[in-house]
Design an enzyme around this catalytic site. Sequence first.
Site, PDB file in Angstrom:
ATOM      1  N   THR A   1       0.838  -1.126   0.281  1.00  0.00           N
ATOM      2  CA  THR A   1      -0.087  -0.131  -0.015  1.00  0.00           C
ATOM      3  C   THR A   1       0.830   1.238   0.109  1.00  0.00           C
ATOM      4  OG1 THR A   1      -1.744   1.206   1.099  1.00  0.00           O
ATOM      5  CG2 THR A   1      -0.247  -0.074   2.350  1.00  0.00           C
TER       6      THR A   1
ATOM      7  N   ASN B   1      -0.510   4.148   1.077  1.00  0.00           N
ATOM      8  CA  ASN B   1      -1.296   4.774   2.309  1.00  0.00           C
ATOM      9  C   ASN B   1      -0.656   4.257   3.552  1.00  0.00           C
ATOM     10  OD1 ASN B   1      -3.095   5.318   4.518  1.00  0.00           O
ATOM     11  ND2 ASN B   1      -4.835   4.986   3.206  1.00  0.00           N
ATOM     12  N   ASN B   2       0.235   5.496   4.424  1.00  0.00           N
ATOM     13  CA  ASN B   2       0.976   5.229   5.126  1.00  0.00           C
ATOM     14  C   ASN B   2       0.039   5.082   6.661  1.00  0.00           C
ATOM     15  OD1 ASN B   2       3.303   5.371   3.941  1.00  0.00           O
ATOM     16  ND2 ASN B   2       3.517   7.493   4.027  1.00  0.00           N
ATOM     17  N   ASN B   3      -1.107   5.479   6.616  1.00  0.00           N
ATOM     18  CA  ASN B   3      -2.029   5.077   7.730  1.00  0.00           C
ATOM     19  C   ASN B   3      -2.405   3.599   7.652  1.00  0.00           C
ATOM     20  OD1 ASN B   3      -2.594   7.743   8.719  1.00  0.00           O
ATOM     21  ND2 ASN B   3      -3.105   8.156   6.555  1.00  0.00           N
ATOM     22  N   LYS B   4      -2.516   3.094   6.531  1.00  0.00           N
ATOM     23  CA  LYS B   4      -2.936   1.690   6.617  1.00  0.00           C
ATOM     24  C   LYS B   4      -1.596   0.895   6.984  1.00  0.00           C
ATOM     25  CE  LYS B   4      -5.871   1.119   2.489  1.00  0.00           C
ATOM     26  NZ  LYS B   4      -5.935   0.451   1.167  1.00  0.00           N
TER      27      LYS B   4
ATOM     28  N   ASP C   1      -7.485  -3.599   0.312  1.00  0.00           N
ATOM     29  CA  ASP C   1      -8.331  -2.860  -0.361  1.00  0.00           C
ATOM     30  C   ASP C   1      -9.506  -2.701   0.649  1.00  0.00           C
ATOM     31  OD1 ASP C   1      -8.524  -1.318  -2.678  1.00  0.00           O
ATOM     32  OD2 ASP C   1     -10.362  -1.925  -3.057  1.00  0.00           O
TER      33      ASP C   1
ATOM     34  N   GLY D   1      -8.757   9.311   6.276  1.00  0.00           N
ATOM     35  CA  GLY D   1     -10.052   9.216   5.472  1.00  0.00           C
ATOM     36  C   GLY D   1     -11.379   9.570   6.026  1.00  0.00           C
TER      37      GLY D   1
ATOM     38  N   ARG E   1     -10.453  -3.275   9.218  1.00  0.00           N
ATOM     39  CA  ARG E   1      -8.949  -3.765   8.962  1.00  0.00           C
ATOM     40  C   ARG E   1      -8.472  -4.570   9.905  1.00  0.00           C
ATOM     41  NH1 ARG E   1      -7.642   0.673   7.893  1.00  0.00           N
ATOM     42  NH2 ARG E   1      -8.053   0.319   5.790  1.00  0.00           N
TER      43      ARG E   1
END
Length: 199
Positions: free
Chosen positions: A10, A12-15, A73, A155, A183
């Site tokens: 990913t 997305n660093n938050n993920k 995702d 988000g 998640r």
Amino acid sequence: MYKNTIIIATRNNNKVTEIKEIYSKLPYEFTSIEAFPGMPEIVEDADTFEGNALKKALAVLNFIREFPVLADDSGLEVDALNGAPGVFSSRFSGGSSRNNNLMLLEKMKSVLWEMRTARFRCAAVFIVPGRKPTISHGTIEGRIGFEERGEGGFGYDPLFIPIDSEKTLAQMSSLEKNRQSHRFKAFTKLRSAIFAEGA
Ligand code: ITT
């Protein structure tokens, strides 16, 4: 077998932070794709979360080849909008996360509290070179608030109020979010596959 390294597919660093926290007790080192420059852009054009998660996992596996890969995702489904933004969650307004939230509030402005039901969905994929992928799913049910609240998460978190909570996900600590999130549920189900594959 793989020197205990698993790649998280990913940007997305938050993920990345959340997945590392969810797996903090596992004896593996998790590395994001940021450590591998030159990765081709992945076109997320599948019509399901699972399809896009598989695309991300396979694209990264084909590029890096020597390490197992995890992909995520995810997105928000709002009942009053017939399931939108769904797989278009990151591109809902064509602008920033803030703009996505403002657009969602605008579209929901005449929707009453009882009808503001929504859920986050996550499809998580784990794949080891040369083996079949393992896929798991997680959801969290809630409602869309009437205004943004909180600074945590990312988000749509400032708008999402889980069922039985008065706080948005953005008003919770990362631990509190990560105990109940879509998640957390999806990645927790993948743990046994990670051990079984001997990553
Ligand atoms: P990658 O494709 O690189 O993983 P991304 O952010 O584009 O990063 P997605 O395609 O899965 O990831 O889109 C997910 C979008 O759904 C994300 O940008 C948020 O807008 C929303 N979303 C997913 N999980 C969320 C969460 O836990 N809290 C708030 N919003 C979330």
